[in-house]
Design a protein around this motif. Structure first.
Motif, PDB file in Angstrom:
ATOM      1  N   GLU A 289      38.170  28.935  41.695  1.00 52.85           N
ATOM      2  CA  GLU A 289      36.800  28.993  41.214  1.00 52.85           C
ATOM      3  C   GLU A 289      35.880  28.738  42.400  1.00 52.85           C
ATOM      4  OE1 GLU A 289      36.493  27.621  36.733  1.00 52.85           O
ATOM      5  OE2 GLU A 289      37.389  26.036  37.935  1.00 52.85           O
ATOM      6  N   LEU A 290      34.627  29.139  42.251  1.00 53.26           N
ATOM      7  CA  LEU A 290      33.563  28.868  43.218  1.00 53.26           C
ATOM      8  C   LEU A 290      33.693  29.707  44.502  1.00 53.26           C
ATOM      9  CD1 LEU A 290      33.283  24.990  42.798  1.00 53.26           C
ATOM     10  CD2 LEU A 290      31.999  26.774  41.614  1.00 53.26           C
ATOM     11  N   ALA A 291      32.556  29.819  45.184  1.00 55.46           N
ATOM     12  CA  ALA A 291      32.431  30.523  46.463  1.00 55.46           C
ATOM     13  C   ALA A 291      32.909  31.976  46.340  1.00 55.46           C
ATOM     14  CB  ALA A 291      33.166  29.773  47.555  1.00 55.46           C
ATOM     15  N   ASP A 292      33.295  32.575  47.470  1.00 55.75           N
ATOM     16  CA  ASP A 292      33.665  33.985  47.449  1.00 55.75           C
ATOM     17  C   ASP A 292      34.963  34.218  46.683  1.00 55.75           C
ATOM     18  OD1 ASP A 292      35.084  32.582  49.357  1.00 55.75           O
ATOM     19  OD2 ASP A 292      35.026  34.169  50.861  1.00 55.75           O
ATOM     20  N   ALA A 293      35.947  33.330  46.850  1.00 56.96           N
ATOM     21  CA  ALA A 293      37.211  33.496  46.143  1.00 56.96           C
ATOM     22  C   ALA A 293      37.022  33.406  44.642  1.00 56.96           C
ATOM     23  CB  ALA A 293      38.216  32.446  46.615  1.00 56.96           C
ATOM     24  N   GLY A 294      36.159  32.500  44.201  1.00 54.43           N
ATOM     25  CA  GLY A 294      35.943  32.319  42.775  1.00 54.43           C
ATOM     26  C   GLY A 294      35.256  33.496  42.120  1.00 54.43           C
ATOM     27  N   ILE A 295      34.234  34.031  42.767  1.00 55.59           N
ATOM     28  CA  ILE A 295      33.494  35.128  42.143  1.00 55.59           C
ATOM     29  C   ILE A 295      34.321  36.408  42.127  1.00 55.59           C
ATOM     30  CG2 ILE A 295      32.312  36.054  44.189  1.00 55.59           C
ATOM     31  CD1 ILE A 295      29.765  36.218  42.444  1.00 55.59           C
ATOM     32  N   ARG A 296      35.352  36.479  42.976  1.00 57.59           N
ATOM     33  CA  ARG A 296      36.196  37.681  43.008  1.00 57.59           C
ATOM     34  C   ARG A 296      37.413  37.587  42.095  1.00 57.59           C
ATOM     35  NH1 ARG A 296      36.107  39.763  49.346  1.00 57.59           N
ATOM     36  NH2 ARG A 296      33.845  40.060  49.456  1.00 57.59           N
ATOM     37  N   GLU A 297      37.568  36.477  41.365  1.00 61.16           N
ATOM     38  CA  GLU A 297      38.701  36.367  40.448  1.00 61.16           C
ATOM     39  C   GLU A 297      38.577  37.328  39.273  1.00 61.16           C
ATOM     40  OE1 GLU A 297      41.491  35.017  40.661  1.00 61.16           O
ATOM     41  OE2 GLU A 297      41.388  33.252  41.941  1.00 61.16           O
ATOM     42  N   PHE A 298      37.353  37.512  38.772  1.00 60.87           N
ATOM     43  CA  PHE A 298      37.177  38.322  37.570  1.00 60.87           C
ATOM     44  C   PHE A 298      36.437  39.615  37.874  1.00 60.87           C
ATOM     45  CE2 PHE A 298      37.703  33.970  35.862  1.00 60.87           C
ATOM     46  CZ  PHE A 298      38.938  34.202  35.262  1.00 60.87           C
ATOM     47  N   VAL A 299      36.921  40.297  38.887  1.00 59.77           N
ATOM     48  CA  VAL A 299      36.424  41.634  39.214  1.00 59.77           C
ATOM     49  C   VAL A 299      37.614  42.543  39.475  1.00 59.77           C
ATOM     50  CG1 VAL A 299      34.249  40.808  40.199  1.00 59.77           C
ATOM     51  CG2 VAL A 299      36.240  41.121  41.687  1.00 59.77           C
ATOM     52  N   ASN A 300      37.377  43.828  39.354  1.00 51.77           N
ATOM     53  CA  ASN A 300      38.345  44.838  39.762  1.00 51.77           C
ATOM     54  C   ASN A 300      38.044  45.203  41.206  1.00 51.77           C
ATOM     55  OD1 ASN A 300      40.095  47.006  40.025  1.00 51.77           O
ATOM     56  ND2 ASN A 300      38.728  48.435  38.973  1.00 51.77           N
ATOM     57  N   ALA A 301      38.934  44.820  42.117  1.00 50.48           N
ATOM     58  CA  ALA A 301      38.775  45.197  43.528  1.00 50.48           C
ATOM     59  C   ALA A 301      39.215  46.660  43.650  1.00 50.48           C
ATOM     60  CB  ALA A 301      39.598  44.286  44.413  1.00 50.48           C
ATOM     61  N   ARG A 302      38.252  47.540  43.596  1.00 46.06           N
ATOM     62  CA  ARG A 302      38.515  48.973  43.440  1.00 46.06           C
ATOM     63  C   ARG A 302      38.462  49.677  44.803  1.00 46.06           C
ATOM     64  NH1 ARG A 302      34.879  53.052  39.683  1.00 46.06           N
ATOM     65  NH2 ARG A 302      36.466  54.644  39.356  1.00 46.06           N
TER      66      ARG A 302
END
Length: 469
Positions: A442-455
């Motif tokens: 959670e938190l910072a760049d790693a956290g905000i990228r947990e619930f995205v599709n890295a497309r």
């Protein structure tokens, strides 16, 4: 219909009663969340940021009312509740200001004319949240998840239902589409079935949970069967390693504050104080003085340091763990019992020394106002004791020789290591655990990228352009 009731742990008086949702109402709530996501995902970062910043302003404007609600629902001193609300507001501001940069496309040099990765929302995320930081846990997840374009369905702890509904209200009042953050009211007996059903629902894209090992195992297994992303932040038995060259007086001040915040009901508070035997007597004496000076009482009184525990079953569990640890041979230095001369679910601030392997204070997480002291004679022994747990959330090492402290810290398995500072979550750095303390961040760049599709994108200007690697 069944009701969910909240109770003030300091007075044992009922606060409110809420009608639990039916299956049809839960289904309708998920529908609203899905519709809200479809609209919200089309908004720009600037538009989303305006809403999230407005929510932060509402939190600050209503800090007194919200802090009092937190205190009355779960018992922490009101000054700590105010600090929690402020931390929520600061986190929302951070994501409102930084999400576009944190989720900016990553450009790659390949054989294509252009190639990059975009970060796109997943959809509706189920959030299963705990009672100990009833607003912070919600907004710690919701800030980045919503700014990324997702919607959220919140299954909060029943004993903090009021805080859960306030979180929903604040997001809606800030200008979000109706249903973007939806609170479900579920009785304790129905939590497992409702959670499993929601995870299996095609409209739910992912799930995040902060809670116990048992809850994490249940949610993680459901998510695995449904092949859905999950983030689990579970328990901790964090080591707090004190080296012989540490400033003991300063370390004691940090140790007491970190351990007894929120009556010790924090996953990242240090549970095991692993102290060099050469300075153990000084450390224990300092802890005894400070722990004995803590004021236990009405959490609405500004003079109170320690409020009640959140529920009677939690107090009963802690009392049993302390008693069993003492039977195994540990020494009781301070406290050790429930407070019996007043109404409320209070437990004395407790200090235990000479904790033995195999006892609860050595092997388990004690989720209450109990500090356990263990000693070591060598760096290798300190590392061995620190790692003698199934948990791996946080760790801290205290000493004047930073190279030595860092070397020891590197050998301790944990999701975070703090040198000469207590473990804390900070919106600017990732937070999460190792081993049975969970996975994901959670938190910072790693956290905000947990619930995205890295497309991944691979683009050639025309069909005759070079293709492939």
């Amino acid at each position: 219909m069944a009701n969910v009731e909240t109770t003030n742990p300091a007075t044992e008086q009922q606060l409110a009663s809420y009608t639990a949702m039916t299956d049809a109402q839960i289904d309708a709530a998920v529908d609203r969340a899905e519709r809200a996501h479809r609209e919200w995902a089309t908004w720009t970062f600037e538009q989303r940021g305006t809403v999230i910043a407005a929510a932060a302003e509402l939190l600050r404007r209503e800090i007194e009312e919200l802090a009092l609600l937190i205190t009355r629902e779960m018992g922490k001193p009101v000054a700590e509740s105010r600090a929690e609300v402020t931390k929520c507001a600061n986190a929302l501001d951070y994501y409102a200001e930084n999400a576009s940069q944190l989720l900016a496309d990553t450009v790659y040099e390949t054989a294509a004319e252009r190639s990059w990765v975009s970060y796109e929302p997943l959809g509706v995320v189920l959030a299963v949240m705990p009672w100990n930081f009833p607003l912070w846990q919600v907004f710690r997840f919701a800030g980045p998840a919503l700014m990324a374009g997702n919607a959220a369905v919140l299954k909060h702890s029943p004993n903090t239902t009021g805080a859960a509904l306030e979180a929903q209200r604040i997001i809606e009042a800030a200008g979000a589409p109706a249903g973007l953050l939806t609170t479900l009211i579920v009785t304790e007996n129905d939590v497992a079935d409702v959670t499993a059903r929601l995870i299996d629902d095609d409209r739910i894209a992912a799930v995040t949970l902060t809670g116990s090992e048992r809850a994490g195992a249940a949610v993680g297994s459901c998510a695995g069967r449904s092949i859905k992303k999950s983030v689990l932040e579970l328990g901790g038995s964090d080591p707090f390693i004190v080296l012989a060259d540490a400033d003991i007086e300063t370390v004691v001040q940090h140790a007491v504050k970190a351990r007894f915040l929120n009556a010790g009901q924090s996953c990242i508070s240090p549970k095991r104080f692993i102290v060099d035997a050469r300075v153990a007597d000084d450390f224990i004496a300092g802890m005894q003085r400070s722990v004995s000076a803590l004021t236990v009482g009405d959490p609405e009184d500004p003079a109170t340091d320690i409020g009640p525990m959140a529920r009677p079953d939690l107090r009963h569990l802690v009392a049993g763990q302390v008693a069993e640890t003492l039977r195994a041979g540990a020494d009781l230095i301070a406290g050790g019992n429930s407070v019996s001369d007043r109404t409320g679910w209070f437990f004395q601030p407790t200090l235990i020394a000479d904790v033995r392997p195999g006892s609860p204070a050595y092997e388990e997480e004690i989720f209450g106002p109990v500090a356990a002291v263990l000693t070591f004679a060598s760096d290798a022994e300190a590392v061995r004791i620190a790692n003698a747990t199934r948990f791996g959330l946080g760790s801290s090492v205290w000493g004047a020789d930073l190279d030595r402290a860092s070397h020891i810290g590197r050998q301790v398995v944990s999701g975070a290591c703090f040198i000469n500072a207590p473990v804390a979550s900070d919106v600017r750095i990732p937070f999460g655990g190792a081993k049975r303390s969970g996975f994901g961040r959670e938190l910072a760049d790693a956290g905000i990228r947990e619930f995205v599709n890295a497309r991944t994108w691979w683009v050639n200007d025309d069909a005759s352009a070079r293709k492939g690697p």
